[in-house]
Write a protein that holds these residues in place. Sequence first.
Motif, PDB file in Angstrom:
ATOM      1  N   ASN A  52       0.901  -1.247   0.097  1.00  0.00           N
ATOM      2  CA  ASN A  52       0.076   0.120   0.104  1.00  0.00           C
ATOM      3  C   ASN A  52       0.922   1.353  -0.067  1.00  0.00           C
ATOM      4  N   SER A  66      -3.882   5.436   0.701  1.00  0.00           N
ATOM      5  CA  SER A  66      -3.047   4.892   0.045  1.00  0.00           C
ATOM      6  C   SER A  66      -3.582   4.109  -1.180  1.00  0.00           C
ATOM      7  N   GLN A  68      -2.902   0.574  -3.699  1.00  0.00           N
ATOM      8  CA  GLN A  68      -2.317  -0.639  -3.846  1.00  0.00           C
ATOM      9  C   GLN A  68      -1.123  -0.474  -5.156  1.00  0.00           C
ATOM     10  N   PRO A 197      -9.049   0.371  -3.203  1.00  0.00           N
ATOM     11  CA  PRO A 197      -7.594   0.212  -3.868  1.00  0.00           C
ATOM     12  C   PRO A 197      -7.502   0.100  -5.271  1.00  0.00           C
ATOM     13  N   CYS A 387       4.408   2.697   3.835  1.00  0.00           N
ATOM     14  CA  CYS A 387       3.953   1.276   3.160  1.00  0.00           C
ATOM     15  C   CYS A 387       4.754   0.244   3.903  1.00  0.00           C
TER      16      CYS A 387
END
Length: 477
Positions: A52, A66, A68, A197, A387
């Motif tokens: 992420n 965030s 992916q 995501p 991350c």
Amino acid sequence: MKISTLSSTVGLLAGLAKLVAADCSLSNDGNYYCATTNAIIYSNVGVSATYNDVTLMDETTCACSSQQVSFSGSLAPLDEELSVHFRGPVNLKQFAVYYPANGASLKKRDNVAEEECAEIVTKRKHRHKRDIAVEYVEVTATMYVDADGQTVTTGTGEQQPTTTQLVNDINVAEQTPTTTQQNTVATEQTPIQQTTPTTTTLSNNNYPPATTTAQQQETTTANTIATTATAPSSSNTNGGSVAVGSWERTSYFTPGSTSNCTFMNNQGGTAGSGTWSACFGNSISYAASNGVDGAGSAIALDDVTLKSGQEFMIFSGATCNGNECGYYREGIPAYHGFGGNQKIFVFEFEMPSDTNGNGYNQDMPAIWLLNAKIPRTLQYGKSECSCWETGCGEMDLFEILSNGSNKLISHVHDAQGGGTQDYFQRPIGNTLKAAVIFNGNDKSIHIVEIDGDVGATLDQATVQSWLSKSGSAAALP
């Protein structure tokens, strides 16, 4: 640790039996150690996975968003840009980074025996205050022991400290930033806003360090190299040509002098660089020459010994422009790390004893690598704001696991995970010189003790001699 249909308890007992057979021993600190080594060889490094990637740090809601991203390839994600981190007690005497010049390439290793690593669970103390598993042959999940002594299995490998571990009942929102407020965050925040995501593919960023800043060039000595933003040049500052097949030094530090290295710490908002907020605490900042305080511009580190728990980090001298470095916290001095799957780090350092005080990580020095995105957002604090927890990459090069130990352990933490319980001797009263060789050709990373001086270039024979050193093997899944 490899997770099979057998219970975790059975797997643990089998691992302990292997250690006994291998003459490994349980130390008083609760960690297993095997034998002294002068080289650690990681093989099969690189995995296809996702993490992420932070896209926003919202100071209004104290929330981080965030998306992916996917990665793959030889050494991934450790082929992405890395920052280099140090925790005291440590005295850094020399640091250098080398990249291939004029067609240099690392050869694949031949006939390197890969020792089977035992599967064990140990309690480890670290800057992330984590209890994690070590010694893997294959890793699909990680077992660790929580604060209540319960065995827990996760898929991420380790956990960052919670807010209450970093700040003991302190309401950061009511304080102003000070140099002693490092790594603090608010104890109560608005819940993180989850976004749907999306998946983005990252290309391998073989980004060599760029030209030094004006501040750094003032302290550059005659035998250091300022590089271009594209690739190492074909000549060095000593007037000689770089031989075909050689490696060129692109970053260099000795106390008081640095070329294409930017020293930072987590003192943002205290001394003219970086920022501080009630939401996210201190950001990264330029480090003063003592390595501990903040500074308003890039300064070379002096010949100093950091005390226990004190930290600094090194980035390249190339500033982040536009979207080159992805998202990073607003108001920070943002610099590139050291990218690519063919590179060499050289260290010379001392880790003296520090018996004064009883603070966090007392007498537990360490040197490690992080995905450079982590400190550019938030190294310590909310896990959603970097991350790290989702596996973008950390590699512990030399780490003491308990107070006063003289055994330096290495470990990889990402979607793979793995390491060895063989150890380097901690340099107390002397220095340790070592090279860390990233060999994307055969998916290996070598950490080796070396002798002699290293110059502006390394010839291929020298590098191959380092690669040929046998030592402890750590095969990643």
